[in-house]
Design an enzyme around this catalytic site. Structure first.
Site, mmCIF file in Angstrom:
data_model
loop_
_atom_site.group_PDB
_atom_site.id
_atom_site.type_symbol
_atom_site.label_atom_id
_atom_site.label_comp_id
_atom_site.label_asym_id
_atom_site.label_seq_id
_atom_site.Cartn_x
_atom_site.Cartn_y
_atom_site.Cartn_z
ATOM 1 N N ARG A 539 4.843 -6.666 0.909
ATOM 2 C CA ARG A 539 5.849 -5.810 1.331
ATOM 3 C C ARG A 539 5.763 -6.698 3.138
ATOM 4 O O ARG A 539 4.578 -6.339 3.254
ATOM 5 C CB ARG A 539 6.944 -5.088 1.730
ATOM 6 C CG ARG A 539 7.455 -4.031 0.956
ATOM 7 C CD ARG A 539 7.918 -2.365 1.139
ATOM 8 N NE ARG A 539 7.421 -1.486 2.118
ATOM 9 C CZ ARG A 539 7.720 -1.345 2.921
ATOM 10 N NH1 ARG A 539 8.447 -1.223 3.649
ATOM 11 N NH2 ARG A 539 6.694 0.084 3.342
ATOM 12 N N SER A 603 -4.186 -0.578 0.656
ATOM 13 C CA SER A 603 -4.270 0.758 0.606
ATOM 14 C C SER A 603 -4.902 0.621 -0.530
ATOM 15 O O SER A 603 -4.793 1.627 -1.840
ATOM 16 C CB SER A 603 -2.674 1.193 -0.144
ATOM 17 O OG SER A 603 -1.877 0.876 1.008
ATOM 18 N N ASP A 657 -2.776 3.664 3.984
ATOM 19 C CA ASP A 657 -1.196 3.325 3.620
ATOM 20 C C ASP A 657 -0.964 5.265 4.070
ATOM 21 O O ASP A 657 0.015 5.632 4.246
ATOM 22 C CB ASP A 657 -0.528 3.353 2.217
ATOM 23 C CG ASP A 657 -1.404 4.334 1.568
ATOM 24 O OD1 ASP A 657 -2.199 4.640 1.667
ATOM 25 O OD2 ASP A 657 -1.009 4.431 0.124
#
Length: 917
Positions: A539, A603, A657
């Protein structure tokens, strides 16, 4: 020739006239389809009433749970005894069931009379007689010294609380034994058997004859889920969804319900279709006012019903010139065999004349035609009423299964169905008319009531054996409180190793400093870009933060896929793809020229030297891009931006994350000092006191530590709780021997653990009839989202069966229950292990602060926590149990990896400005 035709015409006319005369006289016994549909609706309402806990006491159709939860699946085997009590004779049987793939069985039996003094005496005499007969049978078959399981067919209404127990509600079929009603008949049989030292049997099941019929036919046809008896008595049973049976705990799977439909109408519900003849039969019976439906359709009463009709018609001068014989006035003189003989198509009239002559009635041709038609109307009404109630059951089954068309089998037994020349044909025709959406096969049972008891016993023994083996497979997943405390203590030890300078290098829980030294204070503001890389999607976000009293966060984002060939290609290809996605987003938002501060949510385990420098320790979650491990991912991103040479960005922070999740919740709740991810991967971060972080200089303040706890256990410290299935999953993964704790707790691996267990259970013959589908052999086919769907299911396990069908598995209801249980064991263990690890961290925070009682908030994100129906509850319960001095609030994160990255960037910019000033 003319005379012959004239005679034939005269006879036809005579027959028509007599039939019309009888039709007019018995008008109320000829039931139209509208009346039958109404009876069907009334019966369905009574079924619902009987299944409800509050309404059952006043229901006439008692809907008794039989505790038979499974039909035969063909794998039953062994020697079984059965005794059958309920008709004019008592029977003892030995049934051998062969597991030869042909579903064959061998039956030997012996009949014993049931003397009137026994069936109308006292209970002790009855059960002593049953035990004596069984002993005689066992001696004749040389079975006396063998311990065999026994099924007891007891064809009377019983309320059962388990399979091997039943309290008699009331006697039927001319039985009137004293002292048995409201007592457990299995206990009475046990007492009688104990008097004989030579008998060593294990009474495993109490079975109604109707249930026995269904089970016998179910052995031959696995679609059979309804049993029907139409003989001396009448009854039906069927497989009902557990969620509808209020009288029994639990809502999964199915159970056979013994409807005891003979009592339908005892509350007056059928008074509008009961005739004066029905009322007279009832008044003259052993149980007036009871079993009214049975008295309208069972063979025990049909002959008597015909006699009463003929008697009244004769008295009214409509038959036999009005001359009533003594025989016609005698109760029981016309029996079912007479009705059957008179209704036979070809020889019916001659039979009728012979039977009536024996009754001293000297019938004319017209009398014989009329009497034959009376028999037809009486038996036809019986078949019609039976069809209406059966159609109600079939319609309920279809609606339970939520199918437009039901395909099922009805197992049938009983003298009326078997011996009456027209009954079966009439019944089938009317059922199909009343339940047009049901394709029904009617299967005649052989030795149904007794062989069925043996089959119920065989199934019960199979299920008991299966239960032991399934429990043995799942036992390692059931973690005791002591085991969880041990895991918590080991996690605490590994946390300390990761923080200490001398042990950090060999620690499995890496405790990586993030250089995030503060949480949001509400003054953050501005426009920020955020990148989120952590799974199969990537994203790019634009985040606008406003401060002050109207503080808010606005986000705009776009999702891009990362193909497998990029995930497992070269590092340069991966970062070029990321920059391509960023360029598309900046173009899309019209901000390509702006040099915005950027937070990069990455992450994966990184060792950070500062907030904007992160060296990749190792890939997880299926990524395998080359030339990345040991490299600074921020530098790789900057180089990719330079290669593209279209825009420039200020990369302020590289963010995990988990840290993003903590920061997002920290923006809403200043008490949030822990971030937890329970999704595709599993990880925790928390705010640690600087004085405890030996690998960094300085003792003032706090810093967020990214634990990377997925590697917990890589040194073998939790090998005692790893199962053979965990090892199989680990060995087949992209990183064998690494991230062992994550492989036991994260969404990426739980489905694969379940798949391994299902394969093992199938190999053992405990699932799917021992047949492993090709798709189930494929690694990764059983996705973790299936666990959430399966464990959320409240639709008669339909969801489970649908998923299994997608996997090419033809599952039974029992298979679905086992699959659901496996999923539950795996996900519960995952939540408990996650809770044990989290308890270690909250306890550490409590000790750091030096308080007796800690109040703290944990920010949580991840599909497993959010979507699984039980994971979050089990996790919270485990933390509460293992860290009782910590009051932990769990706060769901709203886009930790996107919004959190922007907030970390904003906080870093604020702290950088403060430092510069």
């Amino acid at each position: 020739m003319f005379a012959v035709h004239l005679l034939a015409f005269y006879f036809t006319k005579l027959k028509e006239d007599q039939i019309k005369k009888v039709d007019r006289y018995l008008y109320h016994m000829r039931l139209s389809d509208d009346v039958l549909l109404d009876v069907m609706a009334r019966f369905r309402a009574e079924m619902v009433k009987g299944l409800g806990r509050d309404t059952n006491p006043t229901a006439t159709v008692k809907m008794l749970p039989s505790f038979v939860r499974s039909l035969p699946d063909g794998s039953e085997k062994g020697d079984f005894l059965a005794v059958d009590l309920g008709g004019s004779q008592f029977r003892a049987l030995q049934v051998k069931v062969f597991d030869d793939g042909k579903q064959s069985s061998q039956l030997e039996s012996k009949f014993y009379p049931t003397p009137k003094e026994v069936i109308q005496g006292n209970g002790a005499e009855l059960f002593d007689y049953v035990a004596d007969c069984l002993l005689d049978f066992m001696e004749s078959k040389n079975l006396k010294h063998r311990r065999l399981p026994l099924g007891f067919t007891f064809s009377f209404p019983c309320r059962q609380t388990k399979l091997e127990e039943g309290v008699l509600l009331n006697w039927t079929k001319h039985f009137k034994v004293r002292g048995v009603q409201n007592t457990d008949v299995v206990s009475s049989l046990h007492k009688a058997l104990k008097k004989h030292k030579g008998i060593d049997v294990d009474v495993m099941a109490l079975v109604n004859d109707t249930v026995g019929t269904m089970m016998t036919c179910g052995y031959d046809d696995q679609r059979c889920e309804v049993g029907l008896i139409i003989g001396t008595g009448t009854n039906a049973c069927y497989m009902e969804e557990m969620r509808h049976i209020d009288l029994v705990e639990g809502d999964e799977g199915r159970m056979c319900i013994n409807t005891e439909w003979g009592a339908f109408g005892d509350d007056g519900a059928l008074d509008d279709i009961r005739t004066e003849f029905d009322q007279e039969i009832d008044l003259g019976s052993l149980n007036p006012g009871k079993q009214l439906f049975e008295k309208m359709i069972s063979s025990l009463y049909l002959g008597e019903l015909v006699r009463l009709i003929l008697l009244k018609m004769t008295k009214e001068g409509l038959l036999f010139n009005g001359k009533v014989s003594t025989a016609l006035c005698t109760k029981g003189k016309i029996e079912l065999r007479h009705v059957i003989a008179m209704e036979k198509y070809k020889e019916g009239l001659s039979n009728t004349k012979e039977i009536l002559t024996e009754l001293n009635l000297f019938p004319s041709e017209e009398d014989c035609i009329a009497v034959q038609h009376v028999c037809t109307i009486v038996s036809f009404r019986s078949a019609n009423l039976c069809a209406a109630a059966l159609a109600a059951i079939l319609t309920r089954l279809r609606e339970n299964k939520k199918v437009l068309r039901l395909r099922t089998t009805v197992g049938i037994d009983g003298t009326l169905y078997k011996t009456h020349p027209q009954y079966a044909k009439r019944l089938h025709k009317v059922v199909r008319r009343l339940a047009p959406n049901c394709d029904v096969r009617f299967l005649l049972s052989t030795n149904g009531s007794a062989r069925g008891a043996a089959m119920v016993t065989a199934v019960a023994r199979r299920l008991a054996t299966q239960r032991k083996r399934i429990d043995a497979v799942l036992a390692p997943f059931l973690l005791s409180l002591d085991t969880l405390r041990e895991v918590k203590d080991k996690m605490r030890t590994e946390l300390e190793y990761g923080l200490k300078r001398e042990t950090q290098g060999s620690a499995t829980v890496k405790m990586l400093p993030t250089y995030v030294c503060g949480t949001p204070d509400g003054t953050e503001k501005g426009k920020f870009l955020a990148l989120d890389l952590g799974g199969t999607n990537f994203r790019v976000l634009l985040v606008k933060i406003r401060s002050g009293r109207r503080k808010s966060v606005q986000m705009y984002n776009k999702i891009f896929a990362i193909p497998l060939e990029i995930m497992q290609g070269t590092g340069e290809e991966l970062f070029d793809h990321i920059v391509q996605c960023i360029a598309d987003f900046l173009e899309y938002m019209g901000i390509k020229g702006a040099r915005l501060p950027l937070g990069f949510t990455f992450s994966f385990p990184c060792r950070q030297a500062s907030i904007d420098k992160g060296t990749l320790v190792g890939w997880t979650k299926g990524f395998k891009a080359t030339d990345c491990e040991g490299e600074d991912v921020v530098d790789m991103l900057r180089e990719a931006i330079k290669r593209r040479n279209e825009f420039d960005l200020d990369i302020v922070a590289v963010v995990n994350d988990t840290v993003g999740t903590m920061m997002t919740c920290g923006y809403e709740d200043p008490n949030c000092e822990i971030g937890l991810i329970a999704g595709t991967g599993s990880n925790v971060c928390y705010m640690e006191d600087m004085k405890n972080i030996e690998i960094l200089e300085g003792n003032e303040g706090k810093m967020c530590i990214n634990t990377e706890w997925g590697g917990f256990g890589d040194n073998g410290c939790i090998d005692n709780i790893r199962t053979e299935y965990d090892k199989e999953v680990d060995e087949g993964s992209l990183n064998p021997g690494k991230q062992r704790y994550e492989k036991m707790t994260s969404g990426m691996y739980l489905g694969e653990i379940v798949r391994q267990i299902l394969i093992d259970l199938t190999k053992q013959g405990l699932l799917f009839r021992g047949q492993i589908s090709e798709s189930l052999r494929k690694r990764g086919i059983f996705e973790t989202k299936f666990l959430s769907q399966i464990e959320s299911d409240r639709l008669a396990l339909l969801q489970v069966r649908r998923i299994l069908q997608q996997l090419g598995l033809d599952s039974t209801c029992e298979d679905s229950i086992i699959v659901k249980e496996v999923c539950g064991a795996v996900s519960r263990r995952a939540a408990q292990l996650c809770g044990a690890g989290l308890a270690a961290i909250v306890e550490k925070r409590r000790e750091n602060r030096g308080v007796e009682h800690l109040q703290i908030t944990v920010g949580v994100d991840g599909t497993l926590y959010k979507l699984h129906p039980h994971f979050s509850r089990v996790l919270r319960e485990t933390v509460k149990e293992l860290a009782p001095q910590c009051d932990v609030t769990f706060m769901l994160s709203e886009d930790g990896s996107g919004k959190g990255a922007a907030l970390i960037t904003a906080v870093a910019k604020r702290l950088r400005t403060v430092g510069e000033n």
